[in-house]
Design a protein around this motif. Structure first.
Motif, mmCIF file in Angstrom:
data_model
loop_
_atom_site.group_PDB
_atom_site.id
_atom_site.type_symbol
_atom_site.label_atom_id
_atom_site.label_comp_id
_atom_site.label_asym_id
_atom_site.label_seq_id
_atom_site.Cartn_x
_atom_site.Cartn_y
_atom_site.Cartn_z
ATOM 1 N N VAL A 185 0.840 -1.201 0.000
ATOM 2 C CA VAL A 185 0.000 0.000 0.000
ATOM 3 C C VAL A 185 0.876 1.253 0.000
ATOM 4 O O VAL A 185 2.032 1.226 0.424
ATOM 5 C CB VAL A 185 -0.935 0.036 1.233
ATOM 6 C CG1 VAL A 185 -1.925 -1.112 1.195
ATOM 7 C CG2 VAL A 185 -0.122 0.020 2.539
ATOM 8 N N SER A 186 0.316 2.344 -0.462
ATOM 9 C CA SER A 186 0.989 3.635 -0.361
ATOM 10 C C SER A 186 0.717 4.216 1.021
ATOM 11 O O SER A 186 -0.335 3.965 1.624
ATOM 12 C CB SER A 186 0.481 4.586 -1.444
ATOM 13 O OG SER A 186 -0.930 4.726 -1.353
ATOM 14 N N SER A 229 1.885 6.368 -4.140
ATOM 15 C CA SER A 229 1.066 5.456 -4.927
ATOM 16 C C SER A 229 1.623 5.326 -6.333
ATOM 17 O O SER A 229 1.873 6.308 -7.018
ATOM 18 C CB SER A 229 -0.382 5.976 -4.987
ATOM 19 O OG SER A 229 -1.162 5.126 -5.785
ATOM 20 N N LYS A 230 1.892 4.047 -6.740
ATOM 21 C CA LYS A 230 2.398 3.786 -8.092
ATOM 22 C C LYS A 230 1.542 2.729 -8.785
ATOM 23 O O LYS A 230 1.946 2.127 -9.762
ATOM 24 C CB LYS A 230 3.844 3.277 -8.016
ATOM 25 C CG LYS A 230 4.829 4.245 -7.369
ATOM 26 C CD LYS A 230 6.192 3.591 -7.254
ATOM 27 C CE LYS A 230 7.170 4.504 -6.532
ATOM 28 N NZ LYS A 230 8.478 3.829 -6.299
ATOM 29 N N SER A 231 0.384 2.485 -8.233
ATOM 30 C CA SER A 231 -0.399 1.342 -8.708
ATOM 31 C C SER A 231 -1.306 1.726 -9.869
ATOM 32 O O SER A 231 -1.596 2.887 -10.110
ATOM 33 C CB SER A 231 -1.244 0.797 -7.568
ATOM 34 O OG SER A 231 -2.174 1.775 -7.152
ATOM 35 N N SER A 264 -5.063 0.945 -11.508
ATOM 36 C CA SER A 264 -6.376 0.511 -11.038
ATOM 37 C C SER A 264 -7.050 -0.320 -12.119
ATOM 38 O O SER A 264 -7.247 0.149 -13.242
ATOM 39 C CB SER A 264 -7.241 1.727 -10.689
ATOM 40 O OG SER A 264 -8.515 1.310 -10.267
ATOM 41 N N GLU A 303 -3.406 -1.551 -6.150
ATOM 42 C CA GLU A 303 -3.422 -1.239 -4.725
ATOM 43 C C GLU A 303 -4.815 -1.505 -4.174
ATOM 44 O O GLU A 303 -5.791 -0.892 -4.605
ATOM 45 C CB GLU A 303 -3.021 0.205 -4.437
ATOM 46 C CG GLU A 303 -3.077 0.510 -2.944
ATOM 47 C CD GLU A 303 -2.291 1.744 -2.541
ATOM 48 O OE1 GLU A 303 -2.568 2.277 -1.452
ATOM 49 O OE2 GLU A 303 -1.403 2.163 -3.294
ATOM 50 N N SER A 361 -7.538 -2.111 -0.775
ATOM 51 C CA SER A 361 -7.822 -1.418 0.485
ATOM 52 C C SER A 361 -8.448 -2.336 1.525
ATOM 53 O O SER A 361 -8.959 -1.872 2.536
ATOM 54 C CB SER A 361 -8.764 -0.234 0.223
ATOM 55 O OG SER A 361 -9.969 -0.673 -0.407
#
Length: 542
Positions: free
Chosen positions: A12-13, A429-431, A433, A481, A483
């Protein structure tokens, strides 16, 4: 050897400036026999925080039926137990670790008894039973076939009475916080608080195994390999990941979980029959039903294939009703819930994934390749089991290495008394979606693939297929990423599955629980060694 590393560093970021911070002297991830034992001993040196993914008693220890192997009988000896362990381990056990654990074992069991554990007795004396691979009856049991429950409840009671120990239930450990190859704690997630940072002077991984990567498993739902995966992402050395033990006998009924039918059932006289009612184990091994687990599992698979059936049967009808009632109350009740009267009917059984022999590489005190990070229990690889675990040595290992890691962490705290200042950590964040992901479908596909291609019998072309598929799925799951725990667990399962498959493909021989159809012989010249992996690199150590 270097392989493509497709895994990101953190799941996660986060930004440490915006999160809640919690401090403890020793952090323990996991609440089974190893984790709670470690907590009790670490508390002698300072504050302890135990984090566990579900409730404190939801783990593999709680479900353990068989018992604890220890030299406590006059009719046994340390040498016999050591020899049995080394023989079962197929040439790659660590001799020093084996001797040390087995000689220390009785002391740890007696300590457990002093804390209130009640093992079964007859005429005021401890009762010992025999399992496959053991030359003498040396397995202590409790409540007939609920040894793990007795051990877990005893340890929980000790933990709850200790003011130095806090427990965070329903806390998902996401990743290790690392700077300059030193572990400073973890980033975790709780449903109310969200992401939190837990800072610790010493961290002990005791998060259990990864049986859930397989379709058929005795392991409860939370065993998704989180500890192994987070250690790998942090660059910690792992060892022997190709060695996964399959238990020969789990209840095989449509709609039922693959619940373990303890090996002690065979130790007390239970026999295996095929669909024609024929006994078959003696033609595969002179030890028959009490051969080592890898041999019994493969023999069952061969018999299933030979008779074109889905399972075999465990027969206990010749054992007295009174003995079945007192010795195996849990199994008797379980089978009865599916309409099987074990005093009159055969029990349908089939092998299932049971225990991860490989894991985080540790030394004789449970130290990993990372400073201030220890590991114990099933998440670790101590060298005790080699290529195949001797039954009931796992609870023993958990007690011994729980003591060792907890004691070492406590001693380190005595040397380093300064407070641990929080460091600045940030993972932007580098993800990517991906919408409309059916995570349950992917999870089931992965479990089926692992069972089909990386199971009891393995072959190079099928291992290649598994690696290719896992890498493809990982490209859009790992980079995403999530949650919530389901997404994180699937990321961990993909990570561990790829590591298992890759190590299994590399080991071009058959040894212990690792059986290659295309390499059926044991090759000591080239493969009497261990496969190590970290940071996407593979290496070997003898």
């Amino acid at each position: 050897m270097t392989r493509e590393n497709i895994f990101k560093r953190y799941q996660v970021s986060f930004d440490s400036k915006t999160l809640q911070h919690i401090f403890t002297d020793t952090l323990i991830i996991g609440s089974g026999v190893a984790g709670l034992s470690a907590a009790i001993h670490a508390a002698k040196g300072g504050s302890v925080l135990v984090v566990t993914k579900t409730a404190i008693n939801e783990n593999c220890t709680e479900h353990a039926q068989g018992g604890i192997a220890a030299k406590l009988s006059r009719n046994d000896s340390f040498k016999r137990h050591i020899d049995d362990t080394l023989k079962t381990g197929q040439g790659i056990c660590d001799d020093e670790i084996v001797s040390g654990v087995i000689r220390e074992g009785p002391k740890r069991v007696k300590e457990l008894i002093s804390w209130g554990a009640k093992f079964d007795k007859e005429n005021g004396k401890l009762v010992f039973t025999k399992e496959g691979g053991h030359s003498r009856p040396r397995i202590l049991r409790a409540r007939g076939d609920s040894t793990g429950k007795e051990v877990e409840e005893t340890l929980i009671n000790v933990v709850k009475r200790n003011p130095q120990i806090r427990v965070f239930e329903h806390t998902f450990a996401l990743d290790l916080l690392v700077s300059k190859n030193t572990c400073d704690g973890i980033i975790a997630w709780r449903s109310r608080e969200g992401k939190i940072l837990i800072w610790a002077k010493q961290t002990i991984l005791a998060s259990g195994g990864c049986g859930q990567v397989y379709r058929e498993t005795t392991n409860p739902e939370m065993t998704t390999g989180d500890g192994i995966a987070m250690a790998y992402r942090a660059g910690v050395k792992l060892q022997d990941l190709e060695f996964v033990q399959f238990h020969p006998t789990t209840l095989y009924v449509a709609g039922a979980e693959r619940v373990l039918i303890s090996e002690t059932v065979r130790g007390e006289g239970g026999v295996l029959r095929n669909k024609y009612g024929e006994l078959f184990m003696s033609k595969y091994h002179p030890g028959a039903e009490l051969a080592p687990r890898d041999i019994v599992s493969r023999s069952i698979v061969h018999e299933i294939r030979r008779t074109d059936h889905t399972h075999v049967y465990l027969d206990v009808r010749h054992i007295s009703k009174e003995k079945l009632r007192t010795r195996f109350p849990k199994i008797k009740k379980l089978c009865a819930s599916f309409g099987i009267n074990i005093t009159r009917q055969l029990i349908p059984v089939h092998p299932s994934a049971h225990y991860m022999i490989g894991g985080v590489k540790v030394d004789q005190n449970g130290r990993t390749s990372m400073k201030n990070l220890y590991a114990c229990g099933e998440v670790s690889c101590t060298g005790l089991h080699g290529a195949n675990r001797l039954g009931s040595n796992s609870l023993l290992e958990g007690l011994v290495f729980g003591y060792r890691t907890g004691s070492m962490a406590g001693m380190e705290l005595g040397v380093k008394k300064e407070d641990l200042p929080p460091r600045s950590f940030e993972e932007p964040s580098k993800s990517y979606s991906y919408s409309e992901l059916d995570l349950e479908d992917l999870k089931n596909s992965l479990k089926s693939l692992m069972w089909r291609s990386v199971g009891i019998e393995r072959e190079g072309k099928h291992l290649k297929e598994a690696i290719r598929n896992i890498k493809h799925w990982s490209k859009y799951i790992i980079s995403n990423e999530f949650s919530s725990p389901l997404g994180w667990e699937i990321q961990n399962m993909l990570t561990v599955s790829l590591l298992i498959s890759s190590a299994a493909f590399m080991r071009c021989e058959t040894r212990g629980v690792h059986y290659r159809l295309d390499h059926p012989g044991t090759d000591d010249k080239h493969w009497k060694k261990h496969i190590i992996v970290y940071n996407g690199k593979y290496g070997f150590v003898r």
